[in-house]
Write a protein that holds these residues in place. Structure first.
Motif, PDB file in Angstrom:
ATOM      1  N   SER A 146       2.381   1.719  -3.474  1.00 64.25           N
ATOM      2  CA  SER A 146       1.442   2.193  -4.487  1.00 64.25           C
ATOM      3  C   SER A 146       1.062   3.648  -4.252  1.00 64.25           C
ATOM      4  O   SER A 146       0.860   4.396  -5.210  1.00 64.25           O
ATOM      5  CB  SER A 146       0.202   1.310  -4.533  1.00 64.25           C
ATOM      6  N   ILE A 147       0.977   4.084  -3.012  1.00 66.90           N
ATOM      7  CA  ILE A 147       0.691   5.497  -2.727  1.00 66.90           C
ATOM      8  C   ILE A 147       1.863   6.364  -3.167  1.00 66.90           C
ATOM      9  O   ILE A 147       1.675   7.408  -3.807  1.00 66.90           O
ATOM     10  CB  ILE A 147       0.379   5.699  -1.233  1.00 66.90           C
ATOM     11  N   ASN A 148       3.072   5.943  -2.857  1.00 68.31           N
ATOM     12  CA  ASN A 148       4.247   6.728  -3.232  1.00 68.31           C
ATOM     13  C   ASN A 148       4.505   6.716  -4.735  1.00 68.31           C
ATOM     14  O   ASN A 148       5.024   7.681  -5.281  1.00 68.31           O
ATOM     15  CB  ASN A 148       5.483   6.232  -2.489  1.00 68.31           C
ATOM     16  N   LYS A 152       2.169   1.705 -10.245  1.00 68.08           N
ATOM     17  CA  LYS A 152       1.549   2.952 -10.694  1.00 68.08           C
ATOM     18  C   LYS A 152       0.162   2.688 -11.278  1.00 68.08           C
ATOM     19  O   LYS A 152      -0.065   1.677 -11.925  1.00 68.08           O
ATOM     20  CB  LYS A 152       2.420   3.637 -11.742  1.00 68.08           C
ATOM     21  N   LYS A 153      -0.742   3.624 -11.040  1.00 66.23           N
ATOM     22  CA  LYS A 153      -2.080   3.523 -11.615  1.00 66.23           C
ATOM     23  C   LYS A 153      -2.066   4.020 -13.048  1.00 66.23           C
ATOM     24  O   LYS A 153      -2.733   3.486 -13.910  1.00 66.23           O
ATOM     25  CB  LYS A 153      -3.067   4.348 -10.800  1.00 66.23           C
ATOM     26  N   ASN A 196       2.281   6.827  -7.007  1.00 66.34           N
ATOM     27  CA  ASN A 196       1.287   7.659  -7.674  1.00 66.34           C
ATOM     28  C   ASN A 196       1.269   9.092  -7.153  1.00 66.34           C
ATOM     29  O   ASN A 196       0.334   9.831  -7.415  1.00 66.34           O
ATOM     30  CB  ASN A 196      -0.099   7.040  -7.503  1.00 66.34           C
ATOM     31  N   SER A 197       2.268   9.483  -6.425  1.00 61.89           N
ATOM     32  CA  SER A 197       2.304  10.846  -5.918  1.00 61.89           C
ATOM     33  C   SER A 197       3.550  11.553  -6.422  1.00 61.89           C
ATOM     34  O   SER A 197       4.521  10.938  -6.831  1.00 61.89           O
ATOM     35  CB  SER A 197       2.282  10.848  -4.386  1.00 61.89           C
ATOM     36  N   LEU A 232       0.831  -1.205   0.000  1.00 59.46           N
ATOM     37  CA  LEU A 232       0.000   0.000   0.000  1.00 59.46           C
ATOM     38  C   LEU A 232       0.864   1.253   0.000  1.00 59.46           C
ATOM     39  O   LEU A 232       0.613   2.197  -0.759  1.00 59.46           O
ATOM     40  CB  LEU A 232      -0.937  -0.007   1.213  1.00 59.46           C
ATOM     41  N   ALA A 233       1.892   1.276   0.812  1.00 63.04           N
ATOM     42  CA  ALA A 233       2.790   2.433   0.859  1.00 63.04           C
ATOM     43  C   ALA A 233       3.506   2.627  -0.475  1.00 63.04           C
ATOM     44  O   ALA A 233       3.657   3.762  -0.948  1.00 63.04           O
ATOM     45  CB  ALA A 233       3.809   2.259   1.981  1.00 63.04           C
TER      46      ALA A 233
END
Length: 51
Positions: free
Chosen positions: A24-26, A48-49, A28-29, A21-22
């Protein structure tokens, strides 16, 4: 010793999920720092999304 191994086996999936989760959040930011940033590893692209 067996109790520790059993505890690690029970907790490890949750830890892996948190790290995924961390990642995928990083992935995409964007960042707002104006400092040197090394190149992003190619393996991070699978999290990445937007590709």
């Amino acid at each position: 010793m067996k109790k520790i191994k059993n505890l690690i086996r029970k907790i490890s999936p949750a830890i892996i999920a948190c790290f995924t989760l961390a990642l995928s959040i990083n992935a995409n930011s964007s960042t707002c720092f104006f400092m040197y940033q090394p190149k992003v590893p190619a393996k991070l692209d699978k999290f990445k999304k937007i590709k």
